[in-house]
Design a protein around this motif. Sequence first.
Motif, PDB file in Angstrom:
ATOM      1  N   GLY A  93       0.897  -1.084  -0.050  1.00 20.36           N
ATOM      2  CA  GLY A  93      -0.085   0.066   0.038  1.00 20.36           C
ATOM      3  C   GLY A  93       1.008   1.245   0.006  1.00 20.36           C
ATOM      4  O   GLY A  93       1.870   1.320   0.642  1.00 20.36           O
ATOM      5  N   PRO A  94       0.389   2.235  -0.982  1.00 17.24           N
ATOM      6  CA  PRO A  94       1.475   3.496  -0.771  1.00 17.24           C
ATOM      7  C   PRO A  94       1.093   4.229   0.677  1.00 17.24           C
ATOM      8  O   PRO A  94       0.251   3.751   1.431  1.00 17.24           O
ATOM      9  N   PRO A  95       2.051   5.309   0.924  1.00 23.19           N
ATOM     10  CA  PRO A  95       1.850   5.934   2.059  1.00 23.19           C
ATOM     11  C   PRO A  95       0.534   6.639   2.672  1.00 23.19           C
ATOM     12  O   PRO A  95      -0.049   7.048   1.602  1.00 23.19           O
ATOM     13  N   ARG A 108       4.906  10.650  -6.693  1.00 21.36           N
ATOM     14  CA  ARG A 108       5.631  10.037  -8.026  1.00 21.36           C
ATOM     15  C   ARG A 108       6.023   8.686  -7.670  1.00 21.36           C
ATOM     16  O   ARG A 108       6.171   7.855  -8.763  1.00 21.36           O
ATOM     17  N   GLN A 109       6.732   8.414  -6.332  1.00 22.05           N
ATOM     18  CA  GLN A 109       7.086   7.080  -6.293  1.00 22.05           C
ATOM     19  C   GLN A 109       6.041   6.142  -6.181  1.00 22.05           C
ATOM     20  O   GLN A 109       6.216   4.933  -6.869  1.00 22.05           O
ATOM     21  N   SER A 110       4.857   6.372  -5.554  1.00 28.21           N
ATOM     22  CA  SER A 110       3.794   5.486  -5.725  1.00 28.21           C
ATOM     23  C   SER A 110       3.160   5.261  -7.135  1.00 28.21           C
ATOM     24  O   SER A 110       2.888   4.063  -7.340  1.00 28.21           O
ATOM     25  N   PHE A 111       3.325   6.084  -8.053  1.00 30.44           N
ATOM     26  CA  PHE A 111       2.840   6.076  -9.152  1.00 30.44           C
ATOM     27  C   PHE A 111       3.761   5.186 -10.093  1.00 30.44           C
ATOM     28  O   PHE A 111       3.401   4.150 -10.626  1.00 30.44           O
ATOM     29  N   GLU A 112       5.100   5.244  -9.936  1.00 28.37           N
ATOM     30  CA  GLU A 112       5.972   4.417 -10.532  1.00 28.37           C
ATOM     31  C   GLU A 112       5.760   2.863 -10.048  1.00 28.37           C
ATOM     32  O   GLU A 112       5.958   1.985 -10.796  1.00 28.37           O
ATOM     33  N   THR A 113       5.775   2.598  -8.797  1.00 26.88           N
ATOM     34  CA  THR A 113       5.424   1.310  -8.355  1.00 26.88           C
ATOM     35  C   THR A 113       4.079   0.767  -8.504  1.00 26.88           C
ATOM     36  O   THR A 113       3.860  -0.270  -9.013  1.00 26.88           O
TER      37      THR A 113
END
Length: 265
Positions: A93-95, A108-113
């Motif tokens: 799960g994203p932050p 950005r990091q969540s979108f990439e993963t």
Amino acid sequence: MDLGLTDRVYVLTGASRGLGYATAECLVADGAKVVLAARDADAVSAAAERLGGPAHAVGIAGDLADAALPQRLVDTARQRFGRLDGALVSVGGPPPGTAAGVSDEQWRQSFETVFLGTVRAVRTVAAALGRDGEPADRARVPAGGAIGLVLSTSARYPITGLGISNGLRPGLAGVAKDVADEYGPRGVRVVGLLPGRIMTDRNRQLLAASGDAERARAEAEAGIPLRRIGDPAEFGRVAAFVLSPAAGYLTGVTIPVDGGATRDL
């Protein structure tokens, strides 16, 4: 019921624990072989050992943000077990935080993963399944395979405090429907799975973050018709069925596994 999983081979991401591992357990228990991926090399190796070791499971360390990981998993499945029948694509799960409150870097990091990593994995696995250019044979269960996407009930309605999930999961549900249409003629099925409150490490963290985990759990269970938080194995059994040949006419849908908490029809 025989799900037809004996000697079939699946790759699973985010599978050293939680919902991915629970699904792997159910697949292996019914005779399938699995290739697991997770970020922590020690954890994913230990998970593969618990599932019976090299004869039944292989662990690969990797992150879905790595564009090369999906093909590594496909290649490993073919090299170690001689075939590939599908995948369960799960990411952590994203932050937590509101959509406006999290940083650009977290988005950005969540979108990439979470988003692009999932889309890339689906595309790579689908390319390895089915028969290019050849329509499914209507006289029998078609060749191909199945891909399950572990999403969230946030794909249907926002969950307070999970702004990034609320933003990304509905888009992935739309992607699942789109690729189900595209790959269906080759016998490749794509299904979204929407876990609600399941007692994984992620949900334990969210409960603890409330400041009073017991009270938060009681409040959560009060909003679930079955009046309890689910067990990972209950999700794993649903996911294993969806991936199996027994679900051969199931595609392009999202399935809540949430004890009845989702209120839409």
